[in-house]
Design a protein around this motif. Structure first.
Motif, short mmCIF file in Angstrom:
data_model
loop_
_atom_site.label_atom_id
_atom_site.label_comp_id
_atom_site.label_asym_id
_atom_site.label_seq_id
_atom_site.Cartn_x
_atom_site.Cartn_y
_atom_site.Cartn_z
N VAL A 84 0.87 -1.17 0.00
CA VAL A 84 0.00 0.00 0.00
C VAL A 84 0.91 1.22 0.00
N VAL A 85 0.82 2.01 -1.07
CA VAL A 85 1.66 3.19 -1.19
C VAL A 85 0.80 4.41 -1.52
N SER A 86 1.26 5.55 -1.05
CA SER A 86 0.61 6.82 -1.40
C SER A 86 1.69 7.71 -2.00
N ALA A 87 1.31 8.90 -2.40
CA ALA A 87 2.28 9.83 -2.97
C ALA A 87 3.33 10.22 -1.93
N THR A 102 -5.93 -5.25 9.96
CA THR A 102 -5.28 -3.95 9.91
C THR A 102 -6.16 -3.05 9.05
N LEU A 103 -6.44 -1.86 9.53
CA LEU A 103 -7.31 -0.94 8.83
C LEU A 103 -6.50 0.26 8.34
N ILE A 104 -6.66 0.57 7.04
CA ILE A 104 -6.00 1.74 6.46
C ILE A 104 -7.05 2.53 5.71
N PHE A 105 -7.17 3.83 6.03
CA PHE A 105 -8.09 4.68 5.30
C PHE A 105 -7.41 5.12 4.01
N ILE A 106 -8.12 4.97 2.88
CA ILE A 106 -7.60 5.45 1.61
C ILE A 106 -8.62 6.40 0.99
N LEU A 158 0.87 -10.85 -5.88
CA LEU A 158 1.11 -9.47 -5.47
C LEU A 158 -0.14 -8.61 -5.66
N ILE A 159 -0.48 -7.88 -4.61
CA ILE A 159 -1.57 -6.90 -4.67
C ILE A 159 -0.94 -5.54 -4.40
N THR A 160 -1.22 -4.57 -5.26
CA THR A 160 -0.69 -3.22 -5.08
C THR A 160 -1.85 -2.25 -4.98
N VAL A 161 -1.85 -1.44 -3.92
CA VAL A 161 -2.82 -0.37 -3.75
C VAL A 161 -2.06 0.94 -3.89
N LEU A 162 -2.39 1.69 -4.94
CA LEU A 162 -1.81 3.01 -5.16
C LEU A 162 -2.84 4.03 -4.72
N ALA A 163 -2.66 4.56 -3.53
CA ALA A 163 -3.66 5.44 -2.92
C ALA A 163 -3.29 6.90 -3.12
N THR A 176 -4.24 9.22 -0.98
CA THR A 176 -3.82 9.47 0.39
C THR A 176 -4.14 8.21 1.19
N ALA A 177 -3.27 7.82 2.08
CA ALA A 177 -3.50 6.65 2.93
C ALA A 177 -3.07 6.97 4.35
N VAL A 178 -3.91 6.57 5.31
CA VAL A 178 -3.63 6.82 6.72
C VAL A 178 -3.98 5.55 7.49
N ARG A 179 -3.05 5.09 8.31
CA ARG A 179 -3.34 3.92 9.15
C ARG A 179 -4.51 4.25 10.07
N GLY A 180 -5.35 3.27 10.32
CA GLY A 180 -6.56 3.47 11.10
C GLY A 180 -6.32 4.15 12.43
N HIS A 181 -5.29 3.74 13.17
CA HIS A 181 -5.05 4.33 14.49
C HIS A 181 -4.55 5.76 14.43
N ASP A 182 -4.18 6.24 13.21
CA ASP A 182 -3.73 7.62 13.06
C ASP A 182 -4.85 8.58 12.63
#
Length: 141
Positions: free
Chosen positions: A9-12, A62-66, A77-82, A84-90
Motif C-alpha cells: 500500500v503506497v501513497s504519494a 489492519t485498517l488503512i483509510f484510503i 502481489l496486490i498493489t494499492v496506489l492510494a 492518500t492513505a492513513v493507518r486506522g489508528h492515526d
C-alpha cells in the motif's frame, strides 16, 4: 502456514504497508471487493473508504483509510496506489467531523458548479474517514 499474498500500500507521500495477508477487502468503485491469494488479475479504481487487511499472524484486521486510487492484483502481489492513505489508528475523528461540516457548509454556499463538485468530494472523503473510525472502534471493543 496460512496461504498468503503479498500486499503493498503506497501513497504519494510514503509506503504505508508491505506484508503478507490472508485476504484484503478494498472499497472499489463498484463496491467492496474481497481478494484472497490466487485471485484473478485485475485493475480497478478505489473510492474513499477503509482498506481491511487480514494478516496471517494476527487475529485482527489492519485498517488503512484510503481516499481513492488504484488497485492492481497480479499473481502473488496486490498493489494499492492510494491518493492518500492513513493507518486506522492515526485517523483523527475531530478533524474528520470538522471537515465534514466544512464540506456541507461549502455545498450550501456554493458559488459555482466546480465549488460544489469539490465540496462533494471533500464530503465523501470525510464521511468515509468517519466510517473507518467507527469500524476501528467496533473492532477494538
Amino acid at each position: 502456514m496460512a496461504n498468503t499474498v503479498h500486499i503493498d500500500v503506497v501513497s504519494a507521500e510514503a509506503s504505508i504497508f508491505a506484508g503478507e495477508a490472508e485476504f484484503i477487502v478494498v472499497p472499489a468503485s463498484a463496491g467492496e471487493v474481497g481478494i484472497y491469494p490466487h485471485h484473478a488479475p485485475m485493475v480497478t479504481t478505489i473510492k474513499p473508504g477503509a482498506l481491511r487487511i487480514k494478516l496471517s499472524d494476527s487475529a485482527e484486521e489492519t485498517l488503512i483509510f484510503i481516499s481513492g486510487g488504484l488497485l492492481e492484483v497480479q499473481p502473488g502481489l496486490i498493489t494499492v496506489l492510494a491518493d492518500t492513505a492513513v493507518r486506522g489508528h492515526d485517523l483523527d475523528e475531530a478533524k474528520a467531523v470538522a471537515a465534514k461540516a466544512a464540506a456541507e457548509e461549502a455545498m450550501k454556499n456554493r458559488t459555482s458548479d466546480m465549488d460544489y463538485a469539490k465540496a462533494q468530494a471533500e464530503l465523501s472523503e470525510a464521511i468515509a474517514q468517519i466510517q473507518a473510525i467507527e469500524r476501528l472502534r467496533k473492532v477494538k471493543h
